[in-house]
Each structure stands twice: as structure tokens, then as C-alpha cells.
Design a protein around this motif. Structure first.
Motif, PDB file in Angstrom:
ATOM      1  N   PHE A 103      -2.122 113.620 -20.274  1.00 44.92           N
ATOM      2  CA  PHE A 103      -1.088 112.919 -19.511  1.00 44.92           C
ATOM      3  C   PHE A 103      -0.169 113.883 -18.761  1.00 44.92           C
ATOM      4  O   PHE A 103       0.871 113.469 -18.245  1.00 44.92           O
ATOM      5  N   LEU A 104      -0.577 115.141 -18.687  1.00 46.69           N
ATOM      6  CA  LEU A 104       0.224 116.126 -17.955  1.00 46.69           C
ATOM      7  C   LEU A 104       0.349 115.748 -16.480  1.00 46.69           C
ATOM      8  O   LEU A 104       1.452 115.775 -15.908  1.00 46.69           O
ATOM      9  N   HIS A 105      -0.756 115.381 -15.865  1.00 47.68           N
ATOM     10  CA  HIS A 105      -0.747 115.007 -14.453  1.00 47.68           C
ATOM     11  C   HIS A 105       0.092 113.747 -14.204  1.00 47.68           C
ATOM     12  O   HIS A 105       0.958 113.741 -13.312  1.00 47.68           O
ATOM     13  N   PRO A 106      -0.112 112.641 -14.970  1.00 46.17           N
ATOM     14  CA  PRO A 106       0.719 111.449 -14.752  1.00 46.17           C
ATOM     15  C   PRO A 106       2.208 111.699 -14.943  1.00 46.17           C
ATOM     16  O   PRO A 106       3.023 111.206 -14.164  1.00 46.17           O
ATOM     17  N   ILE A 107       2.566 112.472 -15.960  1.00 43.55           N
ATOM     18  CA  ILE A 107       3.996 112.714 -16.210  1.00 43.55           C
ATOM     19  C   ILE A 107       4.599 113.547 -15.085  1.00 43.55           C
ATOM     20  O   ILE A 107       5.720 113.291 -14.631  1.00 43.55           O
ATOM     21  N   THR A 108       3.845 114.535 -14.597  1.00 42.04           N
ATOM     22  CA  THR A 108       4.330 115.342 -13.475  1.00 42.04           C
ATOM     23  C   THR A 108       4.534 114.457 -12.243  1.00 42.04           C
ATOM     24  O   THR A 108       5.543 114.579 -11.540  1.00 42.04           O
ATOM     25  N   SER A 109       3.586 113.556 -11.977  1.00 45.73           N
ATOM     26  CA  SER A 109       3.722 112.635 -10.845  1.00 45.73           C
ATOM     27  C   SER A 109       4.928 111.738 -11.019  1.00 45.73           C
ATOM     28  O   SER A 109       5.672 111.472 -10.062  1.00 45.73           O
ATOM     29  N   TYR A 110       5.133 111.261 -12.228  1.00 45.23           N
ATOM     30  CA  TYR A 110       6.249 110.359 -12.493  1.00 45.23           C
ATOM     31  C   TYR A 110       7.594 111.069 -12.304  1.00 45.23           C
ATOM     32  O   TYR A 110       8.551 110.486 -11.796  1.00 45.23           O
ATOM     33  N   ASN A 112       8.170 113.327 -10.166  1.00 43.68           N
ATOM     34  CA  ASN A 112       8.374 113.481  -8.726  1.00 43.68           C
ATOM     35  C   ASN A 112       8.703 112.168  -8.031  1.00 43.68           C
ATOM     36  O   ASN A 112       9.434 112.150  -7.036  1.00 43.68           O
ATOM     37  N   THR A 113       8.166 111.069  -8.552  1.00 45.11           N
ATOM     38  CA  THR A 113       8.300 109.789  -7.836  1.00 45.11           C
ATOM     39  C   THR A 113       9.361 108.854  -8.410  1.00 45.11           C
ATOM     40  O   THR A 113       9.750 107.897  -7.758  1.00 45.11           O
ATOM     41  N   HIS A 114       9.816 109.119  -9.648  1.00 45.74           N
ATOM     42  CA  HIS A 114      10.812 108.245 -10.269  1.00 45.74           C
ATOM     43  C   HIS A 114      11.964 109.074 -10.843  1.00 45.74           C
ATOM     44  O   HIS A 114      12.187 109.093 -12.062  1.00 45.74           O
ATOM     45  N   PRO A 115      12.716 109.764  -9.982  1.00 45.21           N
ATOM     46  CA  PRO A 115      13.782 110.644 -10.479  1.00 45.21           C
ATOM     47  C   PRO A 115      14.881 109.962 -11.292  1.00 45.21           C
ATOM     48  O   PRO A 115      15.440 110.590 -12.184  1.00 45.21           O
ATOM     49  N   PRO A 276       7.582 100.826 -14.845  1.00 51.35           N
ATOM     50  CA  PRO A 276       7.161 101.616 -13.673  1.00 51.35           C
ATOM     51  C   PRO A 276       6.096 102.661 -14.003  1.00 51.35           C
ATOM     52  O   PRO A 276       5.207 102.917 -13.193  1.00 51.35           O
ATOM     53  N   PHE A 277       6.181 103.248 -15.198  1.00 52.00           N
ATOM     54  CA  PHE A 277       5.205 104.264 -15.603  1.00 52.00           C
ATOM     55  C   PHE A 277       3.829 103.628 -15.811  1.00 52.00           C
ATOM     56  O   PHE A 277       2.808 104.147 -15.329  1.00 52.00           O
ATOM     57  N   ILE A 278       3.795 102.491 -16.518  1.00 54.00           N
ATOM     58  CA  ILE A 278       2.529 101.787 -16.750  1.00 54.00           C
ATOM     59  C   ILE A 278       1.928 101.324 -15.422  1.00 54.00           C
ATOM     60  O   ILE A 278       0.721 101.433 -15.188  1.00 54.00           O
TER      61      ILE A 278
END
Length: 293
Positions: A103-110, A112-115, A276-278
């Protein structure tokens, strides 16, 4: 056990650090007799001897030391809860496996997109993870397919994440096709950090042509790959992550995948933070090399 007053705990904590009644009394602006009284109340209520005399000092007994450690753990969890509430953080707990890497990639994206709602990920043993979720100290628990959270208390999302083979960039196994076939995988032993990966590998690859080793730490997977003793089996991580590293990760063809379950607390606040994460995951699963069932 009756509820202990804060004054008792404050005295016990101060005495556990100092050990001198007179100095603790001065520090807390009370009398030495009051210190002794609070300690007696504390010990009588819990039924445990917390301090023992050692000359002019009062030292913690073995049980006393355990009580202080339990208090520190409680205090840490309380601090985590307060901080996460203040920041409105999405609190994600992973069972202690390579799921966090997946989940490293999803968390990094999150990030960036949901500050406004930064995720706060932590890794726990499975039993502690269950406890953290039931107490509401985390909003989301991510477990392997063989682990399940308490039914009725959570919404569940099941899926699979892609597994890659980790190799050194100068290893001959790094071929131009940029993927690994079952027959090629037998060139070197495969090293996993999860027992469940062995079953996944066995279902896809002929065990007669391959040796599979198991180590319970991701760092050992990296170390054994780095020293040429084998090739690590790891969750998908974006290729750009390897730009400055001597490693590269190659996908299997057909794909190898390991199961996971995301459990979200049935709690209004937790659901509001988790939604939002799901949604990000389920809207673009292929972007994160995952599939949802």
C-alpha cells in the motif's frame, strides 16, 4: 478494581523516576506522608506491591515496572488518539507483514491528492491490530486474506495485490522482456517474507524447478537479494522507486497475486475519513496493481 485517582498515578509515576519520598514531596508540593498514603492507596486498590525499600530509596518491584510500562503504552495510545482527532487523520493499521509495502503507492498518492486528511499508517501484530480497531484507535485495518476482523463491526473490501520478483539490475535474470515467466523463476531461489506467498507461488510455479525460502523480515529479503543468494518476492512498488537503488522489480506472467482485506469501522467519523481513500482505490485499482472482488 476501583478507579484510581489521578493523584495516585501522579505520585507513583514521580516516585518511579526519583525513588526518594522527600524529593518527590517537594516536587509535587505535598508532604512525604502524603506520598506514602497515595502509594498505599494505589497498592491496596490494585492488590500489587509496586515499590520496595532499598536503603533510603523506594525502587519499583518487577510488577511495579510492568505497571509503569502499561501506563506508558496507554499514555501513548491516548496521545495518538488525541493527535489524530486534532488533525482529522485517516488512521490505517496494517498487520505486521509486507501488506504495508503493498500500500506504499496508494498511500503516497493519497498524500498528494487529499492534503486535508493525511493518512497515519502504523504496523501492528494481528492481535493488537484487532484491539486497535475495536477501541476506535484506527479507522481502517488491512490484513492478509487469511486474517479476519470481528464480523459485524466493520465493512469489508476484499482484493488482491500484485507480487513482483526483486532482482539486482546487473543480474542476468533481468531480461529485456521485463517480466518473469514460471520457467525463468527457477533460475534462482525465491525468498519471501510471508508464508502465504509460498502457497501463491506453489499454485503458479512448478515447485520441482524452484526453491522457495522464507524469512520473517523484509530487510532480510532485500539483503539476501543484494548478496546474490536469491530473488525476493515483494508487493508491487512503482518502478521509479528503484531509480537510485541497485534493485529492480519484475512482474510475473501470468501475474502472481496475494489476497488482502480492508476492514473499515462502522463508525460515522471513521467512515467519513475512510471513504475518499477507499473510493480512490476502488475507482483505479489497476493504477495500484490491485484488483477488488
Amino acid at each position: 478494581m476501583n478507579c484510581l485517582g489521578l493523584s495516585c498515578m501522579r505520585v507513583v509515576l514521580a516516585l518511579s523516576v526519583n525513588g526518594n519520598k522527600e524529593e518527590v514531596a517537594k516536587q509535587l508540593n505535598i508532604t512525604p506522608d502524603h506520598v506514602s498514603k497515595e502509594v498505599r492507596i494505589f497498592e491496596n486498590r490494585i492488590g500489587v506491591t509496586v515499590f520496595e525499600k532499598n536503603g533510603n530509596r523506594l525502587d519499583l518491584t518487577a510488577d511495579g515496572s510492568r505497571i509503569i510500562l502499561l501506563h506508558i503504552a496507554y499514555d501513548r495510545q491516548l496521545h495518538m488518539l488525541i493527535e489524530s482527532r486534532n488533525r482529522d487523520q485517516l488512521r490505517i493499521g496494517f498487520s505486521n507483514s509486507t501488506l504495508a509495502c503493498a500500500f506504499l503507492h496508494p498511500i503516497t498518492s493519497y498524500l498528494n491528492t487529499h492534503p486535508p486528511c493525511k493518512p497515519a499508517p502504523n504496523v501492528y501484530p494481528y492481535e493488537e491490530l484487532t484491539n486497535q480497531l475495536s477501541l476506535g484507535l484506527i479507522d481502517i485495518a488491512v490484513t492478509s486474506a487469511s486474517e479476519m476482523m470481528v464480523a459485524g463491526q466493520t465493512y469489508r473490501y476484499s482484493g488482491e495485490y500484485e507480487l513482483n520478483m526483486l532482482t539486482m539490475k546487473n543480474d542476468p535474470v533481468c531480461v529485456s522482456e521485463s517480466f518473469i515467466t514460471p520457467s525463468m523463476a527457477g533460475l534462482k531461489p525465491l525468498i519471501t517474507s510471508e508464508d502465504l506467498y509460498k502457497e501463491v507461488i506453489a499454485n503458479k510455479i512448478n515447485y520441482d524447478n524452484i526453491s522457495v525460502g522464507y524469512v520473517n523480515d523484509m530487510l532480510w529479503v532485500l539483503a539476501l537479494t543484494y548478496t546474490g543468494h536469491g530473488c525476493g518476492i515483494i508487493p508491487y512498488i512503482p518502478q521509479r522507486s528503484y531509480d537510485v537503488l541497485p534493485f529492480t522489480a519484475m512482474p510475473f506472467y501470468p501475474a502472481l497475486r496475494a489476497g488482502f482485506t480492508i476492514s473499515v469501522r462502522k463508525d460515522t467519523d471513521a467512515l467519513a475519513r475512510a471513504e475518499p481513500f477507499i473510493k480512490m482505490l476502488t475507482d483505479e485499482p489497476s493504477h495500484y496493481h490491485m484488483i477488488f472482488k
